[in-house]
Enzyme design. Structure first.
Site, mmCIF file in Angstrom:
data_model
loop_
_atom_site.group_PDB
_atom_site.id
_atom_site.type_symbol
_atom_site.label_atom_id
_atom_site.label_comp_id
_atom_site.label_asym_id
_atom_site.label_seq_id
_atom_site.Cartn_x
_atom_site.Cartn_y
_atom_site.Cartn_z
ATOM 1 C CB THR A 1 -0.853 -0.031 1.276
ATOM 2 O OG1 THR A 1 -1.808 -1.061 1.146
ATOM 3 C CG2 THR A 1 -1.564 1.283 1.551
ATOM 4 C CB VAL B 1 -13.944 -1.512 2.019
ATOM 5 C CG1 VAL B 1 -13.288 -0.169 2.279
ATOM 6 C CG2 VAL B 1 -14.749 -1.466 0.721
ATOM 7 N N GLY B 2 -10.776 -2.195 3.024
ATOM 8 C CA GLY B 2 -9.838 -2.168 4.147
ATOM 9 C C GLY B 2 -9.877 -0.830 4.865
ATOM 10 C CG ASP B 3 -6.249 0.329 6.655
ATOM 11 O OD1 ASP B 3 -6.112 -0.713 5.975
ATOM 12 O OD2 ASP B 3 -5.372 1.216 6.716
ATOM 13 C CB THR C 1 0.734 0.573 5.097
ATOM 14 O OG1 THR C 1 0.771 -0.631 4.334
ATOM 15 C CG2 THR C 1 2.050 0.732 5.840
ATOM 16 N N GLY C 2 -0.819 -1.832 6.446
ATOM 17 C CA GLY C 2 -0.777 -3.042 7.270
ATOM 18 C C GLY C 2 -2.120 -3.737 7.264
ATOM 19 N N GLY D 1 -5.551 -4.204 7.535
ATOM 20 C CA GLY D 1 -6.655 -3.247 7.594
ATOM 21 C C GLY D 1 -7.683 -3.550 8.662
HETATM 22 N N1 ASP Z 1 -4.044 -1.659 4.788
HETATM 23 C C1 ASP Z 1 -4.294 -2.283 3.510
HETATM 24 C C2 ASP Z 1 -5.609 -3.015 3.580
HETATM 25 O O1 ASP Z 1 -5.882 -3.665 4.559
HETATM 26 C C3 ASP Z 1 -3.219 -3.236 3.104
HETATM 27 C C4 ASP Z 1 -1.810 -2.703 3.203
HETATM 28 O O2 ASP Z 1 -1.566 -1.707 3.847
HETATM 29 O O3 ASP Z 1 -0.911 -3.294 2.622
HETATM 30 O O4 ASP Z 1 -6.330 -2.979 2.617
#
Ligand code: ASP
Length: 307
Positions: free
Chosen positions: A175, A204-206, A226-227, A229
């Protein structure tokens, strides 16, 4: 030395927090550096933090090394659905799109929603229709597809008990996000992603959720996350970090606190970047790697893939 009321414009960008494979390091480092440079050029020319974070994120969306725009991951139906947000610390106004398909630059669409409407978040078909209305070029999924993600999809298809969080250790993704402060002291944040690999269609993520994937408030600072979600949204990670700045913590302490709290409360992994209203930049993560690049006080660019 700048006067007390003047702020040195700064930008910090990230290209995701994961266990990034050794052979991907150079590409990720070059990508975040190019993004920080593009944002810095806008700030140096007297441009706004909002324009700087949008441009920096577009550079990374166009870079196939990252899981955003070109290079996004597939969901379990074999489709690419992307999420993005942009937020202005001056007005607290934001634009966000979720589960949008068939465009190369979701952050650009989020910015159009921000500029041209009184809406904050558009999803799926509605977001795509808005892109069409605004004359944005629609693209075939093939244009967003990279061989790395086809291989990943085929591998994950063979794992019947696969869970989203599995992907947080073995695979490089990325991300992208950027936060900046401009010469007038305004802050802004932007985040863009293809999400997590093999997610359910419609997941849908964060990233497009205000406060979770990004937050910007001139009274405190701006953050992009990022990470995992599903963990980030449970603690509203970026708002937690900017609230800590508002309580008087230094940028680095606030970033550390937010990541520590997320882990303690949810067991989740991830990272965030932060700029406070004084122009201090910071990043924190609890994954093996996080790719970041930022401008120093002298304007030079620093880039790192691990602390
Ligand atoms: N945070 C993003 C999600 O969960 C993924 C990512 O940060 O790599 O969609």
């Amino acid at each position: 030395m700048k006067g007390i009321l003047e702020v040195i414009p700064r930008i910090i960008v990230h290209g995701g927090a994961w266990k990034i494979a050794e052979e991907e390091h150079a590409g990720h480092m070059a990508g975040v550096r190019a993004a920080a440079e593009a944002g810095r050029a806008i700030l140096a020319a007297g441009g706004s933090a909002l324009d700087a974070v949008e441009r920096a994120v577009i550079v990374m969306e166009d870079d196939p090394a990252f899981d955003a725009g070109v290079g996004s991951v597939f969901n379990r139906a074999g489709d690419i659905e992307m999420d993005a947000i942009i937020m202005d610390g001056r007005t607290l106004k934001l634009g966000a799109v979720a589960a949008v398909r068939g465009i190369t630059n979701p952050v650009r669409l989020a910015r159009m929603l921000f500029d041209d409407t009184d809406h904050s978040l558009l999803v799926g078909e509605g977001a795509r229709r808005f892109a069409e209305e605004k004359g944005m070029r629609l693209c075939a999924q093939a244009e967003l597809t990279v061989p790395r993600e086809i291989e990943r999809f085929l591998r994950l298809q063979k794992m019947p008990d696969y869970r989203l969080s599995y992907e947080f250790t073995p695979d490089p993704q990325g991300t992208v996000g950027a936060v900046a402060i401009d010469a007038e002291g305004h802050v802004a944040a932007a985040t863009s992603t293809g999400g997590v690999a093999y997610k359910m269609p419609g997941r849908v993520g964060d990233s497009p959720l205000v406060g979770s994937g990004a937050y910007a408030d001139d009274l405190s600072g701006a953050a992009s996350a990022t990470g995992h979600g599903e963990s980030i949204m449970r603690v509203v990670l970026c708002k937690m970090a900017t609230d800590a700045v508002a309580r008087g913590l230094r940028a680095q302490q606030a970033a550390d606190l937010a990541i520590r709290t997320m882990f303690e409360r949810t067991g989740g992994y991830g990272g965030l970047i932060l700029v406070d209203r004084q122009g201090q930049v910071a990043f924190a993560y609890n994954t093996p790697h996080m790719t970041v690049a930022w401008t120093g006080e002298d304007g030079s660019i620093h880039a790192r893939i691990k602390a």
